[in-house]
Design a protein around this motif. Structure first.
Motif, mmCIF file in Angstrom:
data_model
loop_
_atom_site.group_PDB
_atom_site.id
_atom_site.type_symbol
_atom_site.label_atom_id
_atom_site.label_comp_id
_atom_site.label_asym_id
_atom_site.label_seq_id
_atom_site.Cartn_x
_atom_site.Cartn_y
_atom_site.Cartn_z
ATOM 1 N N ARG A 192 0.807 -1.192 0.031
ATOM 2 C CA ARG A 192 -0.128 -0.009 -0.020
ATOM 3 C C ARG A 192 0.764 1.342 0.019
ATOM 4 O O ARG A 192 1.825 1.534 0.952
ATOM 5 N N PRO A 193 0.674 2.236 -0.991
ATOM 6 C CA PRO A 193 1.444 3.405 -1.040
ATOM 7 C C PRO A 193 0.833 4.350 0.002
ATOM 8 O O PRO A 193 -0.427 4.450 0.077
ATOM 9 N N VAL A 194 1.549 4.705 1.046
ATOM 10 C CA VAL A 194 0.980 5.666 2.197
ATOM 11 C C VAL A 194 1.119 6.985 1.962
ATOM 12 O O VAL A 194 0.096 7.781 2.302
ATOM 13 N N ALA A 195 2.332 7.508 1.648
ATOM 14 C CA ALA A 195 2.638 9.157 1.705
ATOM 15 C C ALA A 195 3.669 9.109 0.225
ATOM 16 O O ALA A 195 4.406 8.504 0.070
ATOM 17 N N TRP A 196 3.146 10.387 -0.590
ATOM 18 C CA TRP A 196 4.230 10.797 -1.339
ATOM 19 C C TRP A 196 4.653 12.014 -0.764
ATOM 20 O O TRP A 196 3.846 13.098 -0.514
ATOM 21 N N LEU A 197 6.046 12.119 -0.294
ATOM 22 C CA LEU A 197 6.242 13.223 0.174
ATOM 23 C C LEU A 197 7.414 14.155 -0.561
ATOM 24 O O LEU A 197 8.518 13.530 -1.337
ATOM 25 N N CYS A 198 7.084 15.523 -0.901
ATOM 26 C CA CYS A 198 8.145 16.294 -1.573
ATOM 27 C C CYS A 198 9.270 16.705 -0.587
ATOM 28 O O CYS A 198 8.871 16.979 0.447
ATOM 29 N N VAL A 199 10.329 16.599 -1.128
ATOM 30 C CA VAL A 199 11.766 16.909 -0.265
ATOM 31 C C VAL A 199 12.479 17.552 -0.629
ATOM 32 O O VAL A 199 12.812 17.766 -2.193
ATOM 33 N N GLY A 200 13.239 18.714 -0.191
ATOM 34 C CA GLY A 200 14.317 19.367 -0.654
ATOM 35 C C GLY A 200 14.546 20.737 -0.030
ATOM 36 O O GLY A 200 13.906 20.929 1.010
ATOM 37 N N PRO A 201 15.661 21.352 -0.360
ATOM 38 C CA PRO A 201 15.826 22.633 0.381
ATOM 39 C C PRO A 201 14.825 23.685 -0.007
ATOM 40 O O PRO A 201 14.043 23.614 -1.015
ATOM 41 N N VAL A 202 14.689 24.563 1.008
ATOM 42 C CA VAL A 202 13.465 25.452 1.079
ATOM 43 C C VAL A 202 14.088 26.944 1.352
ATOM 44 O O VAL A 202 15.317 27.158 2.020
ATOM 45 N N THR A 203 13.431 28.070 0.958
ATOM 46 C CA THR A 203 13.751 29.462 1.218
ATOM 47 C C THR A 203 13.831 29.546 2.692
ATOM 48 O O THR A 203 14.559 30.195 3.393
#
Length: 216
Positions: free
Chosen positions: A167-178
């Motif tokens: 089961r796919p539970v989460a799509w998480l966007c990840v990266g540096p932020v301002t």
């Protein structure tokens, strides 16, 4: 060190619009994933897996699906709520550096998963603990994380070739932020307000006042 932990907990935000797209060093990503993998799990089943998604074509396909599901949700709202919702950014799929999809394998450790016989969802709760570890570790690494929930599980399973039963539970966007916002986006846009702690604390049984209420 204790104050640093609490600082990370309270700085953590569900990021949408502050991603820069800058690279994430491999060693940083490894540390974040190792923190997620260190989460507690029912029966030591470790029922999670992590799919690191960098392919732009895959992310674009997912983003199109997310936009379609946004429209589906928008059509369920009354005029006032729809106007507020129109101003809210719901994902950073294309702006973030990469995505991490966290999955749940209910069969890992089966048939006798110690501690799950009475609570079938205990394995799913374990996956959520891994996600929280990932999120806090990423925040400590000065990265943003955004959990995208506007999708259908079957679409994502097919997009990423996830096997049946996983089961796919989460799509998480990840990266540096301002930056990380001081106030959550949904609160800024007037969608919801956070409950004060005392409203969530009960004593001995549901509906009884908390100890703090009794001291007032």
């Amino acid at each position: 060190m204790t104050s640093q932990l609490y600082d990370v907990i309270h700085r953590r935000r569900d990021v949408r619009g502050q991603f820069t797209g800058a690279p994430v060093a491999d060693e940083v990503l490894d540390r974040v994933l190792a923190a997620a993998h260190a989460a507690p799990s029912v029966g030591l089943s470790q029922p999670w897996d992590f799919i690191v998604v960098r392919d732009l074509a895959v992310r674009e396909a997912f983003h199109r699906h997310v936009r379609q599901e946004r429209d589906v949700f928008a059509r369920t709202l009354d005029a006032e709520a729809a106007e507020r919702f129109a101003r809210i950014k719901i994902d950073g799929v294309l702006e973030s550096t990469l995505s991490i999809v966290v999955t749940y394998d209910a069969d890992r450790g089966a048939p006798a998963v110690l501690g799950r016989h009475a609570i079938a969802d205990a394995g799913l709760y374990s996956v959520c603990l891994a996600i929280q570890n990932l999120w806090l570790a990423a925040t400590a690494e000065q990265l943003g994380v955004g959990w995208v929930s506007f999708y259908r599980e079957e679409f994502l399973r097919q997009l990423l070739d996830v096997p049946a039963g996983i089961r796919p539970v989460a799509w998480l966007c990840v990266g540096p932020v301002t930056h990380l916002e001081a106030v959550p986006d949904l609160e800024q846009h007037g969608w919801r307000r956070r409950r004060p702690l005392h409203a969530a604390v009960h004593t001995d049984r549901w509906g009884s006042p908390s100890a703090d209420d009794l001291r007032e």
